[in-house]
Design a protein around this motif. Structure first.
Motif, short mmCIF file in Angstrom:
data_model
loop_
_atom_site.label_atom_id
_atom_site.label_comp_id
_atom_site.label_asym_id
_atom_site.label_seq_id
_atom_site.Cartn_x
_atom_site.Cartn_y
_atom_site.Cartn_z
N ARG A 290 33.35 42.56 40.42
CA ARG A 290 33.93 42.30 39.10
C ARG A 290 35.44 42.54 39.10
O ARG A 290 36.22 41.72 38.57
CB ARG A 290 33.25 43.19 38.06
CG ARG A 290 33.80 43.04 36.64
CD ARG A 290 33.15 44.05 35.70
NE ARG A 290 33.24 45.40 36.24
CZ ARG A 290 34.34 46.17 36.15
NH1 ARG A 290 35.44 45.69 35.57
NH2 ARG A 290 34.35 47.40 36.64
N ALA B 62 37.15 39.87 41.16
CA ALA B 62 37.13 38.59 40.45
C ALA B 62 38.23 38.56 39.38
O ALA B 62 38.92 37.55 39.20
CB ALA B 62 35.76 38.36 39.82
N VAL C 205 35.28 33.30 40.30
CA VAL C 205 34.06 33.72 39.62
C VAL C 205 33.40 34.83 40.44
O VAL C 205 33.48 34.84 41.68
CB VAL C 205 33.09 32.54 39.43
CG1 VAL C 205 33.72 31.49 38.54
CG2 VAL C 205 32.68 31.93 40.76
N ASP D 175 30.36 35.43 41.39
CA ASP D 175 29.41 35.01 42.42
C ASP D 175 30.13 34.59 43.70
O ASP D 175 29.67 34.86 44.81
CB ASP D 175 28.54 33.87 41.91
CG ASP D 175 27.49 34.34 40.92
OD1 ASP D 175 27.31 35.58 40.79
OD2 ASP D 175 26.87 33.49 40.26
#
Length: 828
Positions: free
Chosen positions: A301, A304, A310, A312
């Motif tokens: 997180r 990102a 993103v 993923d």
């Protein structure tokens, strides 16, 4: 960002360059450092004095290594493993170097990896989350951890070296093998990061290759670079904030100390504030080094948010580059690392039980990307497009790096030509009858000089890097031997046929070429291997004659950025590929050789008896020349790149103090003369500019002063005057150089005609490879014309008659541009 200077640090403890001492009482900081390093090496080796053979030395080193490893593993047990890794990383990451400032020889990035491998082997962070309050602070043991890790690295290096010595009788590759293994163990930051990023994007960033990467890995090279760079950037922010807090509290303590020194505040009023300030500094330092891993460890997180990718996609990158659980205990994992097998090479991230990751150190992640992407493309059966593109890219990049210094050169890339077929029933003696097709990667023809480039994009197998002899020989054959053989094949056609017949039937006329150099260029960094040319010859990996310059693309890129004049490149090729040069100078890094060359080195005293045999017209050998030749000794080059590192760091904005780019040391007058004939761009300009640059310090002064000498003479009497110098140490570089003044512009055509005839006659008399004449304007001292003759020497009755008619003086009375006794000392 890790300093590239750190990649040399391990060598500072193991090697020193032999230098002539200065006068009585002279000493330099560098000399003292070398003496300290030598003393440390002797002290380490003293523990093996009881060993009678290399095998016993290897056994003793292994025993000492295991003891040190046991101490290291035991020391790490109570502490958070990632705190140890991170604090050691800080200890082994020196600041960007300033000009003239050497690197810390003990700030070795590989030590961080060694500890990371050892602590990863116990699996603590992957399986449990230990509360910070339960973990003692790691900072107090970092110095001891650093000492133990350094001991382990030394013991491991000594074990590898002793084992190679023991194997030398049965393994011809033993010397090369030890270089490969030690390089893998200790050398990091082989490439400046900005260059490596550019190369990665060029290799994997084309649409077709990028699509294959998405299929094979789930992300692109830009994604991988962004995520892994973010690990460095966010860690840097944490440390910047912690260091800013330390600096803030330190400023108050400094202010109070200075105020007391100036007597501005009474001592009785300073005691309390000064004590509180010092306590604040201590607390700030303790806080800065407390539990750093907890602040630096990152999850998908956070990465990102920083990268804009993103989560993923970030998780996919993390998964690919994270170290998998080791199947070895800590000591076994560390022992494997100290034989050249690092599990972090392709997976530089550590991950804990909560999914947070830590990048072991900043020198690991960019090199891991290429190898990981290549292996993934192979595993996914999507190798073809990349493999083709990789070879083309290497050829085009090499051609461009050479073309930028030879703007008027003819460059031929990716061509096919014909050679004699050895299996033909009838010998093929003429180019028109050749039937076997061969491929050439790059041919650069500038003036009468040809540079043949063979590009090899294949990589070293991990087992080869770790010293597996069979794998190493196979890979070096593919990278070095095959490139040398293919370059030599084209070289033979140029020298024998004076041209090549291309596949489309055209004849590429190269009859004017007199000097041919071959370059084997690789994407692989071959530090410690390609620089040991004499060993490559001894093992049969390179031919004994016509040696190629084996260089990585990134080293060629650095050298290309440093080169200021085309002649520097050609002169380096001459010296770097000279057989005796490869025997005299030993270095781990190509850039050490190049920067030593820039300092006026990489010169081998020629054999005066050989010169006398090959060129009797130059006269008999002198006693002084024989004495200088006999005084030649092998030279081990230590790191020469500190100034280069400092310049790059300034260029990239990492330091604010301006640093001059390293430049070749040469006489200013000679450089001005070279620039004049380069601007004229007459035939022969490159060869003659290289010859001028090749002169010793004293010879360059002769070259530089010749025009001024005849200018003054012509100014005094109004007549044309000449200076003639001859020299050279091999058939390739024998030369006659003639300066002739033109007192008045009306005399230019007549003097030009005379100089042309005199040049031809004198060259023939001396039987030199080349001759050049400079027409000098007697009023300005500038070169107004440049004449050149490079016809092959040999019998010529017409020129015999011309020499007789011109009444040339005998060769014994001619001044030579060969160096006097002290002239060949390196120019400082």
């Amino acid at each position: 960002m890790g300093s590239k200077a750190a990649r040399h640090a391990h060598r500072e403890k193991a090697r020193r360059r032999r230098r002539k001492p200065g006068g009585a009482g002279e000493s330099t900081g560098h000399d003292e450092e070398l003496l300290q390093l030598l003393a440390a090496s002797v002290e380490r080796l003293d523990r093996y004095k009881h060993c009678r053979t290399a095998s016993e030395g290897a056994e003793a080193a292994q025993a000492l290594l295991k003891k040190s490893l046991d101490e290291l593993v035991s020391l790490t047990a109570p502490y958070d493993p990632w705190d140890l890794v991170e604090l050691l990383r800080v200890r082994c990451t020196p600041p960007a170097p300033a000009a003239g400032q050497g690197s810390d020889p003990e700030a070795i990035a590989a030590l961080v990896e060694l500890v990371a491998v050892a602590v990863a082997g116990d699996g603590r962070k992957e399986t449990t989350q230990r509360a910070i309050a339960e973990t003692p602070l790691a900072a107090p043991v970092i110095d001891r951890l650093h000492r133990l890790a350094l001991e382990c690295l030394h013991r491991g290096s000594e074990a590898v070296a002793f084992q190679a010595a023991a194997d030398a009788a049965e393994d011809a590759l033993a010397r090369i093998r030890v270089g490969a293994t030690l390089r893998e163990m200790t050398v990091r930051n082989q490439v400046y990061p900005h260059m490596l990023r550019d190369t990665l994007r060029a290799l994997f960033g084309t649409p077709e290759v990028e699509a294959d990467c998405r299929e094979a890995l789930g992300f692109t090279v830009d994604d991988a670079i962004a995520v892994l760079d973010a690990c460095c950037e966010l860690r840097g922010r944490v440390w910047d904030e912690r260091m800013a807090a330390v600096a803030s509290t330190s400023r108050l303590a400094v202010f109070l100390a200075e105020a007391a020194e100036r007597g501005e505040i009474p001592d009785r009023d300073l005691d309390g504030p000064r004590e509180r300030a010092l306590v604040g500094v201590r607390e700030a330092k303790e806080k800065a080094s407390s539990n750093p891993a907890d602040a630096i460890a990152l999850d998908a997180r956070q990465l990102a948010a920083h990268t804009g990718l993103v989560p993923d996609l970030v998780s996919a990158v993390i998964d690919v580059f994270t170290l998998k659980p080791l199947q070895q205990n800590p000591r076994e994992a560390a022992l494997a690392f100290l034989t050249g097998t690092s599990p972090l090479r392709m997976t530089p991230l550590l991950r804990d039980a909560s999914g947070r990751v830590l990048l072991v150190h900043d020198a690991l992640h960019l090199p891991a990307i290429r190898e990981t992407f290549e292996q993934s493309l192979k595993d996914a059966n999507r190798w073809a497009a990349y493999s083709k593109h990789r070879g083309t890219y290497l050829e085009e990049a090499a051609a461009e790096l050479l073309r930028r210094h030879l703007p008027q050169a003819d460059v031929h890339s990716g061509f096919e030509y014909f050679v004699p077929d050895p299996a033909a029933p009838v010998p093929q003696a003429e180019p028109a009858r050749y039937t076997k097709r061969a491929e050439g990667d790059v041919l650069v023809v500038a003036d009468d000089i040809a540079i043949i480039v063979e590009a090899k994009a294949v990589a070293l197998n991990p087992r080869a890097r770790a010293g597996d002899s069979m794998r190493l020989r196979r890979d070096l054959t593919r990278i070095v031997t095959d490139a040398a053989a293919q370059a030599q094949r084209l070289r033979e056609r140029i020298e024998t046929d004076h041209g090549v017949r291309l596949r489309d039937g055209r004849w590429l006329d190269l009859a004017h070429v007199r000097e041919v150099h071959t370059v084997a260029i690789s994407l692989e960094d071959l530090s410690g291997i390609a620089t040991t040319t004499a060993d490559l010859v001894r093992t049969g990996l390179l031919p004994p004659g016509n040696l190629p310059w084996t260089v990585s693309l990134h080293d060629l890129q650095v050298i290309s950025e440093l080169i200021a004049r085309p002649a520097e490149l050609v002169l380096y090729l001459r010296r770097r590929t000279d057989t005796e040069t490869t025997q005299k100078f030993q270095a781990v890094d190509e850039l050490d050789l190049f920067l030593h060359f820039y300092e006026g080195g990489l010169y081998v005293e020629p054999d005066p008896d050989r010169i006398a045999r090959e060129f009797p017209q130059f006269g008999p050998p002198t006693v002084a020349a024989r004495r200088r030749r006999n005084a030649e000794t092998a030279t081990l080059l230590t790191s020469c790149t500190d100034r280069l590192d400092a310049w790059y760091f300034y260029q990239l904005g990492h330091t604010r103090t301006p640093v001059e780019k390293p430049a070749m040391k040469a006489d200013a007058g000679v450089l001005a003369l070279i620039d004049e004939i380069t601007t004229l761009a007459r035939p022969g300009w490159l060869a003659v500019a290289t010859t001028l640059l090749d002169g010793s310090a004293a010879t360059q002064r002769q070259f530089a002063s010749a025009a001024d000498l005849i200018r003054k003479q012509s100014t005094a009497d109004g007549l044309p005057h000449s200076v003639t110098l001859i020299g050279g140490t091999s058939q390739l570089d024998t030369h006659v150089l003639i300066w002739t003044s033109v007192p008045h512009p009306a005399q230019r055509a007549q003097i030009h005609e005379f100089l042309l005839g005199y040049l031809r006659a004198k060259k023939h008399q001396m039987q030199t490879a080349r001759a050049a004449g400079f027409l000098i304007d007697a009023r300005s001292g500038k070169v107004i014309d440049f004449l050149f003759d490079n016809r092959p020497p040999g019998p010529d009755p017409e020129l015999d008659q011309l020499a007789a008619e011109m009444g040339l003086q005998p060769t014994s009375s001619m001044p030579h541009s060969l160096p006097p006794p002290k002239a060949r000392r390196p120019r400082r």
